[in-house]
Motif scaffolding. Structure first.
Motif, PDB file in Angstrom:
ATOM      1  N   GLY A 183       0.772  -1.248   0.006  1.00  0.00           N
ATOM      2  CA  GLY A 183       0.057   0.250   0.019  1.00  0.00           C
ATOM      3  C   GLY A 183       0.761   1.277   0.038  1.00  0.00           C
ATOM      4  N   GLU A 184       0.183   2.191  -0.367  1.00  0.00           N
ATOM      5  CA  GLU A 184       0.697   3.667  -0.576  1.00  0.00           C
ATOM      6  C   GLU A 184       1.353   4.222   0.826  1.00  0.00           C
ATOM      7  N   GLN A 185       0.446   4.200   1.798  1.00  0.00           N
ATOM      8  CA  GLN A 185       0.761   4.565   3.218  1.00  0.00           C
ATOM      9  C   GLN A 185       2.083   3.934   3.722  1.00  0.00           C
ATOM     10  N   ALA A 186       2.402   2.685   3.508  1.00  0.00           N
ATOM     11  CA  ALA A 186       3.237   2.040   4.239  1.00  0.00           C
ATOM     12  C   ALA A 186       4.468   2.357   3.482  1.00  0.00           C
ATOM     13  N   LYS A 187       4.410   2.223   2.111  1.00  0.00           N
ATOM     14  CA  LYS A 187       5.657   2.580   1.343  1.00  0.00           C
ATOM     15  C   LYS A 187       6.053   3.935   1.551  1.00  0.00           C
ATOM     16  N   GLU A 188       5.162   4.940   1.723  1.00  0.00           N
ATOM     17  CA  GLU A 188       5.650   6.339   2.064  1.00  0.00           C
ATOM     18  C   GLU A 188       6.205   6.514   3.337  1.00  0.00           C
ATOM     19  N   MET A 189       5.723   5.680   4.470  1.00  0.00           N
ATOM     20  CA  MET A 189       6.171   5.874   5.538  1.00  0.00           C
ATOM     21  C   MET A 189       7.761   5.025   5.829  1.00  0.00           C
ATOM     22  N   ALA A 190       7.764   3.909   5.194  1.00  0.00           N
ATOM     23  CA  ALA A 190       8.904   3.324   5.113  1.00  0.00           C
ATOM     24  C   ALA A 190      10.046   4.283   4.295  1.00  0.00           C
ATOM     25  N   ALA A 191       9.737   4.942   3.490  1.00  0.00           N
ATOM     26  CA  ALA A 191      10.833   5.982   2.896  1.00  0.00           C
ATOM     27  C   ALA A 191      10.995   6.924   3.749  1.00  0.00           C
ATOM     28  N   GLN A 192      10.071   7.500   4.492  1.00  0.00           N
ATOM     29  CA  GLN A 192      10.409   8.608   5.501  1.00  0.00           C
ATOM     30  C   GLN A 192      11.166   8.277   6.672  1.00  0.00           C
ATOM     31  N   LEU A 193      10.829   7.002   7.067  1.00  0.00           N
ATOM     32  CA  LEU A 193      12.004   6.267   7.875  1.00  0.00           C
ATOM     33  C   LEU A 193      13.356   6.219   7.555  1.00  0.00           C
ATOM     34  N   LEU A 194      13.593   6.078   6.473  1.00  0.00           N
ATOM     35  CA  LEU A 194      14.872   5.908   6.046  1.00  0.00           C
ATOM     36  C   LEU A 194      15.542   7.206   5.820  1.00  0.00           C
ATOM     37  N   GLU A 195      14.571   8.421   5.307  1.00  0.00           N
ATOM     38  CA  GLU A 195      15.103   9.776   4.881  1.00  0.00           C
ATOM     39  C   GLU A 195      15.333  10.498   6.369  1.00  0.00           C
ATOM     40  N   ASP A 196      14.153  10.469   7.078  1.00  0.00           N
ATOM     41  CA  ASP A 196      14.179  11.399   8.270  1.00  0.00           C
ATOM     42  C   ASP A 196      12.987  10.777   9.287  1.00  0.00           C
ATOM     43  N   PRO A 197      13.735   9.878   9.883  1.00  0.00           N
ATOM     44  CA  PRO A 197      12.973   8.996  10.872  1.00  0.00           C
ATOM     45  C   PRO A 197      12.478   9.975  12.100  1.00  0.00           C
ATOM     46  N   LYS A 198      13.159  10.846  12.679  1.00  0.00           N
ATOM     47  CA  LYS A 198      12.688  11.654  13.604  1.00  0.00           C
ATOM     48  C   LYS A 198      11.611  12.751  13.291  1.00  0.00           C
TER      49      LYS A 198
END
Length: 199
Positions: A170-185
């Motif tokens: 799903g779109e939400q999980a993929k976006e959140m996974a990318a955010q966790l790599l880019e800027d988890p805080k």
């Protein structure tokens, strides 16, 4: 699928005897999908007691672990096979409205990694499926985007065929996974605004 290919059994994954009987009853299993889970929408501090947190850990962590332990020898006898654990992207960043659920899924993610390490030698593929909000009755009060259960199932089964260990349906999980790599805080701070009700 022919009805005779589906054999329902009674199973309570929080009951060790029930899990043992299930493994003994199903000696031909080559794919174990652990899909049982509960989320009771409680915070850590705002919850009136620890009962919801304990229940979530019993099902989401200990129950899933019990199933993996019981079926690992079955899978080994059948050539290795695969285990698919239905987890959540919320195991990688806390969702305060469902805080103890997130913690139980975090435990399950690390458990999945450890089981993967232990079962590599017997040729068992261990997959962690981490969707965001799945479009079910239990999430009807949550806003979109939501991923359909069918898409989650399709991506999980495709991962088995592709031997892909981590899946974010799903779109939400993929976006959140990318955010966790880019800027988890930044994602943590964003999620921290979604606080539980104190009612």
């Amino acid at each position: 699928m022919h009805s005779q290919q589906i054999i329902p059994i009674s199973l309570d994954i929080t009951d060790e005897q029930s899990v043992t009987i299930a493994a003994e009853t199903c000696p031909d299993v080559t794919l174990l999908i652990n899909n049982a889970g509960i989320g009771l929408l409680k915070g850590f501090i705002s919850a009136t007691d620890l009962s919801s947190a304990r229940a979530e850990m019993e099902v989401n962590y200990f129950g899933t672990l019990a199933m993996c332990r019981a079926f690992a020898p079955v899978l080994k006898r059948n050539g290795g096979g695969a285990i698919v654990n239905m987890l959540s992207i919320l195991g990688k960043v806390n969702f305060p409205m469902n805080a103890s659920y997130s913690a139980s899924k975090a435990a399950a993610i690390l458990m999945t990694q450890g089981i993967r390490a232990e079962l590599t030698a017997q040729g068992t593929l261990v997959i962690g499926v981490m969707p965001g909000t799945v479009d079910t009755d239990s999430s009807k009060h949550f806003p979109p985007p939501k991923v359909s259960p069918e898409v989650v199932a399709q991506e999980a089964l495709q991962a088995v065929m592709d031997e892909l260990e981590d899946v974010y349906p799903g779109e939400q999980a993929k976006e959140m996974a990318a955010q966790l790599l880019e800027d988890p805080k930044a994602l943590e701070k964003k999620m921290a605004t979604l606080l539980p009700s104190h009612a």
